[in-house]
Design a protein around this motif. Structure first.
Motif: not given
Length: 397
Positions: A45-53
């Protein structure tokens, strides 16, 4: 930033994690989000949030996962946005070259402006600024918007003070204490960084070429402006206190040799030179490919072979010293040195192994550079990308 850099799940280090992910994406082909999760040690979930940003800042692009993936849940692919670009500049004794390099490592365009004489620093600034004005914000393609420019990196064949980009000494260009980076910034309105060309070449080969995955490397390049070198130690560039490290071209290889531009006698670049190879061939000029073909083909007569042998012997002295001093895993040869070595396959390896300390020579390998004519463009662009990758949260483009 090393490939093995780990992330942290704490919100307080979000900037660090953004940098970690962008660095990994920048230095790879398209990676799946799952691969980035494994590489950083972050949760999904953290990786997904970073990629989305990063995608929201248009620094990366995401695409559908590989349809052939059969194991586990399909994961979106993440790649650096090629329309985020850096401009790369390389002033030489006979030309000023400017390239456009994408954040994904793609060299989009390169233009070379030949000069009738060695360009003065102010003339090189003017030429580069005009070329940048044409190239910088050109539309990236029929489906993309205009390029978004991070800044300008300059690869200089000379000693450049790392702190402010002042060219302290470029003997072949006849420049001394020139504020090249600052003046180019004033002329273009862009942020500009400058460094020694061989150090930038070494970093480019380490990140994207023959030195991928290598932690200890010496890169040596031969060109019209002489011989330069760069050192990678513990997976990072070894620059010295002011950025002047790696001047292998000015190490002594022949105490009875000719006087060099630098004032010393018998420097490597006076004993090993492209000009001497062209002279023995009876040519005025040639690119690296033409020179290699000539040295390995039917034009390699007795005089040519003798000159090749002489230059290889001198080059071996320098590489022996580099092997003993730096204990590298890999020595990468670029420019006309590739052609020189190709003319007598295996000969340089034999000489270096025979002359270096046996325990140092047993682990070293000599290989040709892989990035070819794009090397300095990629290396110079890394100067501009460095600040962006260090803190993508500050990107306003």
């Amino acid at each position: 930033m090393a490939e093995g850099r780990r992330g942290n799940n704490l919100d307080a280090v979000k900037r660090h994690n953004l940098s970690t992910v962008l660095s990994l994406v920048h230095r790879r082909d398209a990676s799946s989000r799952a691969e980035l999760t494994r590489a950083t040690g972050l949760n999904r979930s953290t990786t997904a949030a970073l990629v989305n940003e990063l995608a929201g800042r248009r620094l990366v692009e995401t695409s559908a996962p590989d349809a052939n993936a059969r194991v586990g849940r399909p994961s979106p692919l993440v790649a650096a946005n090629p329309d985020v670009v850096a401009l790369a500049v390389n002033p030489e004794v006979d030309a000023v070259t400017v390239g456009v390099v994408g954040l994904d490592g793609t060299v989009h365009e390169v233009e070379r402006h030949e000069t009738a004489a060695i360009p003065a620093a102010r003339d090189a600034v003017s030429i580069a600024a005009d070329m940048i004005a044409r190239l910088a914000f050109r539309r990236a393609g029929p489906k993309q918007g205009a390029r978004r420019v991070v800044g300008v990196g300059v690869a200089v064949p000379g000693l450049v003070r790392e702190s402010d980009g002042v060219v302290r000494l470029a003997p072949h260009l006849k420049w001394t204490d020139e504020r090249f980076a600052a003046e180019l910034a004033e002329a273009t309105g862009l942020s500009v960084w400058a460094a020694n060309d061989a150090n930038l070449g070494a970093n480019a080969e380490h990140l994207f070429g023959a030195g991928r995955g290598v932690t200890e490397m010496v890169y040596v390049n031969g060109g019209a402006s002489g011989i330069g070198a760069g050192v990678i130690s513990a997976a990072s560039p070894l620059t010295g206190i002011s950025g002047y490290a790696g001047e292998l071209g000015h190490t002594l290889v022949n105490s009875g040799g000719r006087r060099c531009h630098c004032g010393a006698v018998g420097c490597l670049e006076t004993e090993v030179s492209q000009r001497a190879l062209l002279d023995v061939l009876g040519w005025k000029a040639a690119d690296a490919g033409e020179l290699e073909e000539a040295l390995t083909g039917g034009k390699a007569n007795g005089a040519v072979r003798r000159e090749v042998d002489r230059q290889l012997a001198s080059l071996a002295v320098a590489l022996r010293n580099a092997t003993n001093v730096f204990n590298p895993q890999l020595i990468v040869l670029g420019g006309f040195l590739r052609a020189l070595v190709s003319a007598a396959p295996g000969r340089l390896d034999e000489l270096v192994v025979a002359e270096a300390l046996s325990v140092s020579a047993e682990s070293v390998r000599i290989a040709p550079a892989e990035l070819g004519t794009e090397l300095l463009m990629i290396g110079a662009a890394e100067l501009a990308f460095r600040a962006l990758i260090a803190d993508p949260a500050e990107w306003k483009g």
